[in-house]
Design a protein around this motif. Structure first.
Motif, PDB file in Angstrom:
ATOM      1  N   PRO A  43       2.351 -53.090 -58.429  1.00 59.92           N
ATOM      2  CA  PRO A  43       2.334 -53.490 -59.890  1.00 59.92           C
ATOM      3  C   PRO A  43       2.033 -55.191 -59.609  1.00 59.92           C
ATOM      4  CG  PRO A  43       4.035 -51.964 -59.606  1.00 59.92           C
ATOM      5  CD  PRO A  43       3.331 -51.982 -58.054  1.00 59.92           C
ATOM      6  N   LYS A  44       1.916 -55.736 -60.902  1.00 63.14           N
ATOM      7  CA  LYS A  44       1.750 -57.257 -60.795  1.00 63.14           C
ATOM      8  C   LYS A  44       2.983 -58.095 -60.746  1.00 63.14           C
ATOM      9  CE  LYS A  44       0.215 -60.706 -63.990  1.00 63.14           C
ATOM     10  NZ  LYS A  44      -0.172 -61.037 -65.420  1.00 63.14           N
ATOM     11  N   THR A  45       4.118 -57.430 -60.662  1.00 63.96           N
ATOM     12  CA  THR A  45       5.608 -57.913 -60.570  1.00 63.96           C
ATOM     13  C   THR A  45       5.989 -57.627 -58.917  1.00 63.96           C
ATOM     14  OG1 THR A  45       6.680 -56.277 -61.439  1.00 63.96           O
ATOM     15  CG2 THR A  45       6.135 -58.244 -62.843  1.00 63.96           C
ATOM     16  N   SER A  46       5.199 -57.025 -58.136  1.00 66.53           N
ATOM     17  CA  SER A  46       5.842 -56.469 -56.874  1.00 66.53           C
ATOM     18  C   SER A  46       6.066 -57.659 -55.984  1.00 66.53           C
ATOM     19  CB  SER A  46       4.697 -55.585 -56.176  1.00 66.53           C
ATOM     20  OG  SER A  46       4.967 -55.151 -54.963  1.00 66.53           O
ATOM     21  N   PRO A  47       7.248 -57.693 -55.041  1.00 66.34           N
ATOM     22  CA  PRO A  47       7.399 -58.750 -54.245  1.00 66.34           C
ATOM     23  C   PRO A  47       6.703 -58.627 -53.124  1.00 66.34           C
ATOM     24  CG  PRO A  47       9.312 -57.047 -54.443  1.00 66.34           C
ATOM     25  CD  PRO A  47       8.189 -56.577 -55.350  1.00 66.34           C
ATOM     26  N   LEU A  48       6.067 -57.607 -52.868  1.00 66.13           N
ATOM     27  CA  LEU A  48       5.357 -57.601 -51.674  1.00 66.13           C
ATOM     28  C   LEU A  48       4.258 -58.631 -51.209  1.00 66.13           C
ATOM     29  CD1 LEU A  48       4.595 -53.698 -51.272  1.00 66.13           C
ATOM     30  CD2 LEU A  48       6.007 -55.128 -49.928  1.00 66.13           C
ATOM     31  N   LEU A  49       3.564 -58.988 -52.311  1.00 73.99           N
ATOM     32  CA  LEU A  49       2.433 -60.093 -52.058  1.00 73.99           C
ATOM     33  C   LEU A  49       3.175 -61.373 -52.384  1.00 73.99           C
ATOM     34  CD1 LEU A  49      -0.625 -58.224 -53.498  1.00 73.99           C
ATOM     35  CD2 LEU A  49       0.132 -58.314 -51.198  1.00 73.99           C
ATOM     36  N   PRO A  50       2.865 -62.451 -51.568  1.00 72.86           N
ATOM     37  CA  PRO A  50       3.527 -63.780 -51.646  1.00 72.86           C
ATOM     38  C   PRO A  50       2.826 -64.298 -53.227  1.00 72.86           C
ATOM     39  CG  PRO A  50       2.643 -63.511 -49.576  1.00 72.86           C
ATOM     40  CD  PRO A  50       2.231 -62.159 -50.131  1.00 72.86           C
ATOM     41  N   GLN A  51       3.502 -65.366 -53.540  1.00 73.34           N
ATOM     42  CA  GLN A  51       3.020 -65.888 -54.757  1.00 73.34           C
ATOM     43  C   GLN A  51       1.620 -66.524 -54.677  1.00 73.34           C
ATOM     44  OE1 GLN A  51       4.798 -65.745 -57.542  1.00 73.34           O
ATOM     45  NE2 GLN A  51       3.315 -67.044 -58.976  1.00 73.34           N
ATOM     46  N   GLY A  52       0.717 -66.321 -55.433  1.00 75.24           N
ATOM     47  CA  GLY A  52      -0.624 -66.680 -55.413  1.00 75.24           C
ATOM     48  C   GLY A  52      -1.593 -65.942 -54.507  1.00 75.24           C
ATOM     49  N   THR A  53      -1.054 -64.625 -54.047  1.00 74.71           N
ATOM     50  CA  THR A  53      -1.777 -63.757 -53.195  1.00 74.71           C
ATOM     51  C   THR A  53      -2.121 -62.639 -53.929  1.00 74.71           C
ATOM     52  OG1 THR A  53      -0.973 -64.560 -51.229  1.00 74.71           O
ATOM     53  CG2 THR A  53      -1.901 -62.315 -51.260  1.00 74.71           C
ATOM     54  N   SER A  54      -3.409 -62.315 -54.165  1.00 69.60           N
ATOM     55  CA  SER A  54      -3.847 -61.019 -55.001  1.00 69.60           C
ATOM     56  C   SER A  54      -4.032 -59.684 -54.075  1.00 69.60           C
ATOM     57  CB  SER A  54      -4.962 -61.281 -56.064  1.00 69.60           C
ATOM     58  OG  SER A  54      -4.506 -62.254 -56.804  1.00 69.60           O
ATOM     59  N   VAL A  55      -4.564 -60.171 -52.891  1.00 69.79           N
ATOM     60  CA  VAL A  55      -5.097 -59.011 -52.088  1.00 69.79           C
ATOM     61  C   VAL A  55      -4.490 -59.283 -50.460  1.00 69.79           C
ATOM     62  CG1 VAL A  55      -6.826 -58.123 -50.796  1.00 69.79           C
ATOM     63  CG2 VAL A  55      -6.910 -58.774 -53.166  1.00 69.79           C
ATOM     64  N   ASP A 299      -7.193 -66.456 -52.765  1.00 69.21           N
ATOM     65  CA  ASP A 299      -6.084 -65.287 -53.128  1.00 69.21           C
ATOM     66  C   ASP A 299      -5.966 -64.079 -52.032  1.00 69.21           C
ATOM     67  OD1 ASP A 299      -8.428 -64.417 -54.103  1.00 69.21           O
ATOM     68  OD2 ASP A 299      -7.593 -63.587 -55.810  1.00 69.21           O
ATOM     69  N   PHE A 300      -6.758 -64.318 -51.071  1.00 69.93           N
ATOM     70  CA  PHE A 300      -6.787 -63.140 -50.067  1.00 69.93           C
ATOM     71  C   PHE A 300      -5.839 -63.659 -48.896  1.00 69.93           C
ATOM     72  CE2 PHE A 300     -10.398 -59.553 -50.442  1.00 69.93           C
ATOM     73  CZ  PHE A 300     -10.375 -59.789 -51.871  1.00 69.93           C
ATOM     74  N   LEU A 301      -5.267 -62.412 -48.443  1.00 70.34           N
ATOM     75  CA  LEU A 301      -4.305 -62.871 -47.199  1.00 70.34           C
ATOM     76  C   LEU A 301      -4.804 -61.807 -46.078  1.00 70.34           C
ATOM     77  CD1 LEU A 301      -2.223 -64.346 -45.766  1.00 70.34           C
ATOM     78  CD2 LEU A 301      -0.387 -62.722 -46.845  1.00 70.34           C
ATOM     79  N   LEU A 302      -5.194 -62.162 -44.910  1.00 73.21           N
ATOM     80  CA  LEU A 302      -5.666 -61.467 -43.884  1.00 73.21           C
ATOM     81  C   LEU A 302      -4.414 -61.263 -42.717  1.00 73.21           C
ATOM     82  CD1 LEU A 302      -8.317 -61.370 -45.181  1.00 73.21           C
ATOM     83  CD2 LEU A 302      -9.387 -61.532 -42.851  1.00 73.21           C
ATOM     84  N   GLU A 303      -3.952 -60.044 -42.472  1.00 68.88           N
ATOM     85  CA  GLU A 303      -3.068 -60.014 -41.327  1.00 68.88           C
ATOM     86  C   GLU A 303      -3.678 -60.345 -40.077  1.00 68.88           C
ATOM     87  OE1 GLU A 303       0.387 -60.046 -39.798  1.00 68.88           O
ATOM     88  OE2 GLU A 303       0.298 -59.509 -41.951  1.00 68.88           O
ATOM     89  N   SER A 304      -2.961 -61.053 -39.182  1.00 74.06           N
ATOM     90  CA  SER A 304      -3.405 -61.127 -37.961  1.00 74.06           C
ATOM     91  C   SER A 304      -3.457 -59.954 -37.070  1.00 74.06           C
ATOM     92  CB  SER A 304      -2.599 -62.296 -37.090  1.00 74.06           C
ATOM     93  OG  SER A 304      -2.818 -62.305 -35.734  1.00 74.06           O
ATOM     94  N   PRO A 305      -4.696 -59.598 -36.214  1.00 76.33           N
ATOM     95  CA  PRO A 305      -4.609 -58.377 -35.522  1.00 76.33           C
ATOM     96  C   PRO A 305      -3.682 -58.479 -34.325  1.00 76.33           C
ATOM     97  CG  PRO A 305      -6.429 -59.967 -34.957  1.00 76.33           C
ATOM     98  CD  PRO A 305      -5.768 -60.542 -36.206  1.00 76.33           C
ATOM     99  N   GLY A 306      -3.030 -59.574 -33.999  1.00 80.17           N
ATOM    100  CA  GLY A 306      -1.990 -59.286 -32.920  1.00 80.17           C
ATOM    101  C   GLY A 306      -2.478 -59.388 -31.540  1.00 80.17           C
ATOM    102  N   ASN A 307      -2.017 -58.897 -30.363  1.00 78.30           N
ATOM    103  CA  ASN A 307      -2.472 -58.859 -29.165  1.00 78.30           C
ATOM    104  C   ASN A 307      -3.821 -58.323 -29.060  1.00 78.30           C
ATOM    105  OD1 ASN A 307      -0.235 -60.325 -28.200  1.00 78.30           O
ATOM    106  ND2 ASN A 307       0.860 -58.498 -27.693  1.00 78.30           N
ATOM    107  N   GLU A 308      -3.996 -57.260 -29.807  1.00 76.16           N
ATOM    108  CA  GLU A 308      -5.329 -56.253 -29.802  1.00 76.16           C
ATOM    109  C   GLU A 308      -6.487 -57.203 -30.171  1.00 76.16           C
ATOM    110  OE1 GLU A 308      -4.406 -53.019 -32.244  1.00 76.16           O
ATOM    111  OE2 GLU A 308      -3.383 -51.808 -30.523  1.00 76.16           O
ATOM    112  N   GLY A 309      -6.363 -58.202 -30.598  1.00 83.78           N
ATOM    113  CA  GLY A 309      -7.533 -59.198 -30.864  1.00 83.78           C
ATOM    114  C   GLY A 309      -8.431 -58.686 -32.143  1.00 83.78           C
ATOM    115  N   LEU A 310      -8.409 -57.654 -32.520  1.00 80.75           N
ATOM    116  CA  LEU A 310      -9.093 -57.025 -33.752  1.00 80.75           C
ATOM    117  C   LEU A 310      -8.359 -55.980 -34.435  1.00 80.75           C
ATOM    118  CD1 LEU A 310     -12.097 -55.037 -32.856  1.00 80.75           C
ATOM    119  CD2 LEU A 310     -10.527 -55.708 -31.215  1.00 80.75           C
TER     120      LEU A 310
END
Length: 447
Positions: A43-55, A299-310
């Motif tokens: 939902p548009k009001t979901s707190p999962l995504l930070p402000q200004g982030t759509s994806v 407005d895209f936010l990519l999660e870091s892959p961590g120690n696996e590198g990808l």
């Protein structure tokens, strides 16, 4: 693309506090098959995504998209997500960059390594001034902690071997320029290509290698050229103080702090910060495999892959690229073999060579069919088998001697050998024939 409602377990996972926690909770509930992609519309009001982030693009095979606007706008946003996380026409052109005419692709598209059954990675420490510096690097611990998780994930793509070496008195092929303002030495961008060839002659790693070699060099400048910094094309200092060469590897310059006292005893002991070094080398490794992340919308936010590198979806992208490249390689190899058969008429095809050709054709057809069905891993394995069979057929020893000694070369070899012997024999035969004819013409004497 199919649409469905979320399950009760997925609803519970989406109730997490952050998008990272939701991505981790959703991972066991998603389709784990390679090449698949699951997008959750929140939902548009979901707190999962930070402000200004759509994806939000996770580290597995899932993404979160904020709802809002019309259905057409949502559909366009979903298409954006799939273009980022899946294989596109641009990706196909990059995978086939060696077969695309110059000018149709950007230089970045030709940087990726060619598909191979294996790769060798060599880490080299270059100490040109051992009288001034005693350099210690925990390469074994760094490989186990930083490199091994990445290679374990890439083991689906190819086999990897890792080695290391220390080279003393190995200097750069160019003399750095001294900058009075910064009291340092500078390597400009136009001089960087001249650095690799002299250094590569000292490596000696690719001479006896069956697979492509990736070289990662850590260079500790000699005392007379310290500190040493790399500048980009605009003259600005490179933050990592490193550069990479496509399909070859990368070099990082590691400056040593000058001693506080000019009378300090030499050589100075230097402990290399392997965390900082490996961060640069792993970033270069991603670039060498074509895993550079393109510029994304703000407005895209990519999660870091961590120690696996990808991320998992990046691994799928790499498998897609290598599968397409393998299919093209098999096609080229078998076409070359067919042209060879047409050119050399007396060539003999043994049964084992014919069976390898049939096996390559069957495997490449299987790879294409499995790609169409979305079975990415099995398609990649079939393409690897096709490459192996096609190369076995093309480089079979029974064909090599005919490849290097066709009929015209045989005439060129044997004519100088037999012609000197044949000329006297032919002249003798001509003489005998003439004498025989003269005897027949002479009248016979009657007593």
């Amino acid at each position: 693309m199919t649409y469905r409602a979320t399950t009760a377990q997925e609803e519970a996972a989406l109730a997490a506090t952050t998008a990272r926690e939701a991505d981790a909770a959703l991972h066991p509930l998603q389709d784990v098959s390679m090449g698949s992609l699951t997008v959750y519309v929140v939902p548009k009001t979901s707190p999962l995504l930070p402000q200004g982030t759509s994806v939000y693009v996770g580290r597995h095979r899932g993404a979160l998209v904020r709802a809002g606007g019309s259905l057409a706008a949502l559909h366009a946003r979903l298409r954006q997500v799939t273009q980022v996380m899946s294989f596109t026409a641009t990706s196909i052109a990059a995978a086939l960059s060696d077969r695309v005419p110059d000018g149709r692709l950007s230089p970045d598209a030709r940087r990726a390594l060619k598909s191979s059954l294996g790769y060798e990675i060599t880490f080299s420490l270059l100490n040109p001034d051992p009288k001034s510096h005693t350099v210690d690097w925990d390469i074994e611990g760094a490989v186990n902690h930083y490199v091994k998780p990445v290679l374990d994930k890439l083991s689906l793509v190819a086999n990897f071997s890792v080695d290391s070496q220390i080279l003393y008195y190995a200097i750069l092929g160019v003399t750095p320029r001294y900058d009075k303002e910064s009291s340092s030495f500078i390597l400009s961008a136009h001089s960087l290509p001249h650095v690799i060839n002299p250094v590569e002659a000292r490596l000696g790693s690719s001479a006896a290698s069956l697979y492509p070699v990736l070289n990662f060099l850590l260079y500790v400048p000699e005392r007379s050229h310290s500190p040493l910094y790399i500048q980009d094309k605009d003259g600005a200092p490179v933050s990592t103080n490193a550069f990479h060469s496509p399909r070859w590897g990368g070099i990082m310059v590691y400056n040593v702090e000058a001693p506080a006292s000019p009378q300090a005893s030499l050589p100075l002991h230097v402990d290399v910060d392997m965390a900082r070094v490996m961060e640069v080398f792993l970033a270069q490794l991603r670039l060498l495999f074509g895993l550079s992340r393109e510029e994304l919308p703000p407005d895209f936010l990519l999660e870091s892959p961590g120690n696996e590198g990808l991320a998992d979806w990046e691994l799928d992208h790499l498998l897609w690229a290598h599968t397409v490249e393998n299919i093209a390689t098999v096609s080229t190899t078998l076409t070359s073999l067919a042209q060879l058969l047409d050119k050399i008429g007396n060539i003999v095809i043994k049964d084992d060579v014919a069976s390898e050709v049939y096996r390559a054709v069957a495997s490449v057809q299987s790879a294409v069919a499995k790609l169409a069905m979305g079975h990415l891993h099995s398609a990649f394995q079939a393409s690897k088998e096709a490459v192996t069979s096609s190369e076995r057929a093309f480089f079979d020893p029974s064909l090599l001697h005919l490849l290097y000694f066709p009929d015209d070369q045989k005439f060129a070899i044997y004519i100088p050998l037999f012609l000197p012997m044949a000329v006297p024999i032919l002249l003798s035969l001509v003489k005998i024939v003439r004498e025989t004819r003269q005897r027949k013409k002479e009248p016979t004497k009657m007593d």
